[in-house]
Motif scaffolding. Structure first.
Motif, mmCIF file in Angstrom:
data_model
loop_
_atom_site.group_PDB
_atom_site.id
_atom_site.type_symbol
_atom_site.label_atom_id
_atom_site.label_comp_id
_atom_site.label_asym_id
_atom_site.label_seq_id
_atom_site.Cartn_x
_atom_site.Cartn_y
_atom_site.Cartn_z
ATOM 1 N N ASP A 74 6.239 -4.484 -3.314
ATOM 2 C CA ASP A 74 6.976 -3.333 -3.555
ATOM 3 C C ASP A 74 8.426 -3.763 -3.618
ATOM 4 O O ASP A 74 8.955 -4.747 -3.009
ATOM 5 N N LEU A 75 9.238 -2.963 -4.250
ATOM 6 C CA LEU A 75 10.698 -3.292 -4.357
ATOM 7 C C LEU A 75 11.383 -3.375 -3.128
ATOM 8 O O LEU A 75 12.209 -4.334 -2.973
ATOM 9 N N ASP A 76 10.842 -2.657 -2.067
ATOM 10 C CA ASP A 76 11.629 -2.879 -0.849
ATOM 11 C C ASP A 76 11.214 -3.946 -0.119
ATOM 12 O O ASP A 76 11.841 -4.560 0.417
ATOM 13 N N VAL A 77 10.044 -4.290 -0.263
ATOM 14 C CA VAL A 77 9.594 -5.679 0.376
ATOM 15 C C VAL A 77 10.358 -6.698 -0.235
ATOM 16 O O VAL A 77 10.779 -7.898 0.407
ATOM 17 N N PHE A 78 10.325 -6.724 -1.748
ATOM 18 C CA PHE A 78 11.204 -7.731 -2.423
ATOM 19 C C PHE A 78 12.635 -7.807 -2.141
ATOM 20 O O PHE A 78 13.031 -9.028 -1.846
ATOM 21 N N ALA A 79 13.214 -6.802 -1.859
ATOM 22 C CA ALA A 79 14.617 -6.803 -1.310
ATOM 23 C C ALA A 79 14.763 -7.543 0.021
ATOM 24 O O ALA A 79 15.671 -8.067 0.585
ATOM 25 N N ASP A 80 13.854 -7.110 0.822
ATOM 26 C CA ASP A 80 13.888 -7.643 2.246
ATOM 27 C C ASP A 80 13.354 -9.133 2.254
ATOM 28 O O ASP A 80 13.949 -9.804 3.169
ATOM 29 N N LYS A 81 12.338 -9.503 1.351
ATOM 30 C CA LYS A 81 12.135 -10.963 1.230
ATOM 31 C C LYS A 81 13.383 -11.722 0.648
ATOM 32 O O LYS A 81 13.520 -12.848 1.152
ATOM 33 N N TYR A 82 13.958 -11.354 -0.588
ATOM 34 C CA TYR A 82 15.089 -12.094 -1.095
ATOM 35 C C TYR A 82 16.563 -11.409 -0.837
ATOM 36 O O TYR A 82 16.603 -10.285 -1.530
#
Length: 769
Positions: free
Chosen positions: A131-139
């Motif tokens: 998910d985009l929010d997971v992506f933003a948290d991961k990177y």
């Protein structure tokens, strides 16, 4: 006894050593003079140009990687595995992730690769879906927040490279990364998604450093707007905005720029692909420090070479002279008869000259002997003429290199065979005599020249006949006189009982393949008669009692061309046969009957040639609409048969050689084993067997037999106590002294010495050093 060379008594050796001294010393003196007088200016230009070329190479490689990523985006845009509906499908999503992994692996600089469909709350990578929010948290980008990421992914319309930014990838771990955004479909006004690449900053800067080779300066990459995309600073503190602006404005080339009051050597290269600028800089004092090292190195090198030059020249001259001296001794050890073909002038020159003169004299004699092996290549060339006809693009000078001249205006082919093939063994000498006689023969009174061609069948040869028409004789009569003269000549050789098939005549050698097919047809037709020794294809006529509208000669030629695998002659024969169907007022029934006659000839020949895989190639005679349509069907069928005939011949040749090699491996100890017995047992000619055997195993027949017997003798010597004479006879050798000489030449030891050296007291073989 080995003769040692006397160096200073040899004029050739003194020439060598003086030449090496001259070549070594004079260029070095000149080179040192030029280098010392041009000094730093020339060296500086070379260093600058070298560095510029290396930076251009780096720019080219980076541009290639960028273009590769664009190509990957283009392929991914049209990859059905990466379509929106398949990516969203739970069943196919793993296939899409795998496809992204494959694309990522295609480029060495891609650290990670993401696929995003605009308006989608998820993003896909080569390792999974986020998910985009997971992506933003991961990177976590330091200068690119999540809202900006979402906006750029949904709105970017042109390929965009973001400058290097620190990206957090876990607790306390940050990595400087460039982000390359490519809308998909590329160059579309309405892209439906975005392909995002992560590229480590170190991947680009290390690539530049690896090409520059140990460069200790700083490297910068600017985009077309002057932003710093990537940097590797080896000079301590970074540059301020004013200094960076001065670097961006530079043109491609090498410049001297003051930065912080210190002169720097700056090399700049601008990419024509995307407008990026690649810049390297280093303090000039460091950049040209190698000039002093080079000067010192030249001085030291010159001193060393002067000291050791004479020794080097001596060693090189000895190395060069040694093989020549050995060759000269070898040439001088040959008996005078070996040079019997040389002129007196050449012999006197060899006797009074140096070693090279003696070697040249010997080589002239050996070259004459090498010409004796020419017939193999000559026969192959002539066989190609018979199978494919003369080629107008034939390599210039090739016939002349074999001593062949095709300067006659008319040519035809003859096939000569023995009337008693079963007597091949007892008539071998007579047959070989005939081959020698017909290899090159002329009949001046008939204006004819003959070239014999040995075929694979041991009881047949072909002859190419060229002649110029005589004024007082018509062409048919001249051909008959030539054939009769050849036949009469052969009658005087033993008990050959030769029979000859003669093809028709044509201009030049282009039609020789068809004439050869006709000669084969005439020869086979002759075998049906009794006492017929000369058979002319032109004399063959259709049997008046047969209900046949196609000429018998055409059908014979068609049949023979299919047997020989000659597709072009078969095509011409089919054309002649189908022309019968174009006769005016010919009813459909008669056309089908004639078609069946042609088809029957083709299929019967295929059956005789062992070709049976013709499904789908046999034309229908019930539904054809025109003779042209039927001709095309026959041509397809004939081409299929010719292809299979050639494949069958090649397969049979390989199978036959495998069988022969297996037979030799089993019977190599038979002292009567020879080329003649093998050729007779397997019904092939000796020259064909000799060539094919060497192609198969890599050595000739005699060498192969010797290797097998040698290996068997070694095993016997090292594993048994049998007497030497019995071992030699058991492996197939009758001449014991000759075997011992060859064995010693091969191993360096006599058989007795070999047994003592390589057999331990227990009787087993020792390992050879």
């Amino acid at each position: 006894m080995k003769v040692k060379p006397s160096y200073f008594k040899s004029k050739l050796f003194l020439k060598y050593i003086s030449s090496y001294l001259f070549v070594l010393v004079v260029p070095l003196v000149c080179l040192t003079f030029v280098l010392y007088h041009n000094t730093a200016s020339n060296l500086r230009a070379q260093i600058e140009q070298s560095h510029l070329n290396q930076l251009k190479q780096a720019e080219t490689i980076v541009d290639t990687h960028l273009q590769q990523m664009n190509d990957i985006a283009s392929r991914a845009a049209y990859d059905p595995r990466l379509s929106r509906y398949r990516v969203h499908d739970a069943y196919y999503s793993s296939e899409a992730i795998s496809a992204l992994g494959n694309y990522k692996a295609a480029s060495p600089i891609i650290d990670e690769m993401f696929l995003y469909f605009r308006g989608d709350p998820r993003i896909y990578s080569s390792v999974g879906m986020y998910d985009l929010d997971v992506f933003a948290d991961k990177y976590r980008f330091r200068n690119w927040n999540s809202d900006a990421v979402d906006r750029d992914l949904n709105e970017v319309r042109y390929t965009t490279m973001r400058p290097a930014d620190l990206v957090g990838r876990g607790a306390g771990f940050e990595q400087s990364t460039l982000v390359y955004l490519v809308p998909i479909v590329p160059n579309s006004p309405n892209p439906h998604g975005t392909l995002m690449y992560f590229v480590k900053e170190s991947s680009l800067t290390n690539l530049i450093d690896s090409i520059l080779g140990g460069y200790e300066g700083s490297s910068y990459i600017f985009d077309a707007e002057g932003q710093v995309l990537a940097v590797k600073n080896n000079q301590g503190e970074g540059l301020n905005a004013e200094s960076l602006a001065s670097l961006v404005s530079l043109s491609t080339g090498t410049h001297s720029v003051k930065i912080g009051g210190v002169p720097h050597s700056v090399v700049s290269v601008k990419s024509e692909l995307n407008g990026w600028e690649y810049v390297t800089l280093m303090p000039s004092s460091q950049f040209f420090s190698s000039v002093l090292h080079i000067r010192t190195f030249i001085a030291v090198l010159f001193s060393i070479v002067v000291i050791f030059g004479a020794l080097g020249a001596w060693m090189l001259a000895r190395r060069q002279y040694g093989p020549i001296f050995q060759l000269s001794e070898f040439a001088g050890s040959k008996p005078v008869s070996a040079l019997s073909n040389e002129s007196d002038d050449v012999r006197e020159e060899a006797a009074g000259g140096n070693e090279l003169d003696r070697i040249r004299s010997a080589l002239q004699a050996f070259s004459a002997r090498a010409d004796l092996h020419e017939p193999y290549a000559r026969n192959h060339f002539l066989l190609t003429l018979l199978r494919h006809g003369g080629d107008s693009e034939q390599a210039a000078g090739l016939p002349e290199s074999f001593g062949l001249r095709f300067d006659r205006s008319r040519y035809f082919a003859m096939l000569i065979g023995r009337d008693r093939p079963e007597a091949a063994a007892e008539d071998a000498k007579d047959w070989q005599l005939m081959l020698t006689m017909l290899a090159e023969a002329e009949y001046p009174e008939l204006g004819a020249r003959l070239h014999g061609v040995e075929l694979t069948k041991p009881d047949q040869i072909a002859v190419i006949v060229g002649f110029d028409p005589l004024d007082e004789t018509d062409e048919a009569s001249q051909i008959a006189r030539i054939a009769s003269a050849v036949y009469d000549h052969l009658q005087g050789i033993g008990r050959l009982n030769a029979a000859i098939g003669i093809g028709t005549c044509g201009s030049g050698t282009k039609r020789l393949n068809q004439s050869f097919i006709e000669a084969c047809s005439a020869f086979e037709s002759r075998t049906r008669g009794v006492g017929i020794n000369l058979a002319y294809f032109s004399d063959l006529t259709a049997d008046a009692g047969e209900a046949c509208w196609v000429s018998k000669t055409v059908l014979l030629k068609l049949s023979q061309s299919l047997k020989q695998g000659s597709a072009d002659v078969a095509a011409r024969s089919i054309g002649e046969a189908v022309d019968t169907l174009r006769a005016p007022a010919l009813s459909a029934v008669y056309m089908r009957c004639i078609g069946f006659d042609i088809l029957n000839t083709i299929l019967k020949t295929a059956s005789e040639a062992g070709v049976d895989n013709l499904q789908g190639c046999i034309p229908s005679l019930e539904t054809f609409s025109s003779p042209d349509e039927l001709e095309q069907g026959f041509l397809r069928l004939a081409n299929r048969i010719c292809e299979q005939v050639e494949q069958k011949e090649e397969t049979e040749a390989h199978t036959l050689m495998d069988t022969i090699v297996a037979y030799i491996d089993e019977h190599y100890a038979d002292h009567s084993l020879s080329l003649e017995t093998i050729s007779h047992n397997y019904s092939i000619s000796m020259s064909y067997f000799s060539r094919s055997f060497k192609e198969k195993v890599g050595v000739n027949f005699v060498q192969y037999i010797w290797q097998k017997r040698m290996a068997a003798a070694i095993v016997e010597l090292t594993t048994t106590d049998e007497p030497l004479k019995e071992i030699i006879q058991r492996v197939g050798y009758q001449d014991t002294p000759n075997f011992i000489r060859k064995f010693k030449k091969e191993t360096g030891h006599t058989p007795g010495q070999y047994r003592k050296l390589f057999t331990d007291p227990a009787g087993s073989m020792k390992e050879q050093a």
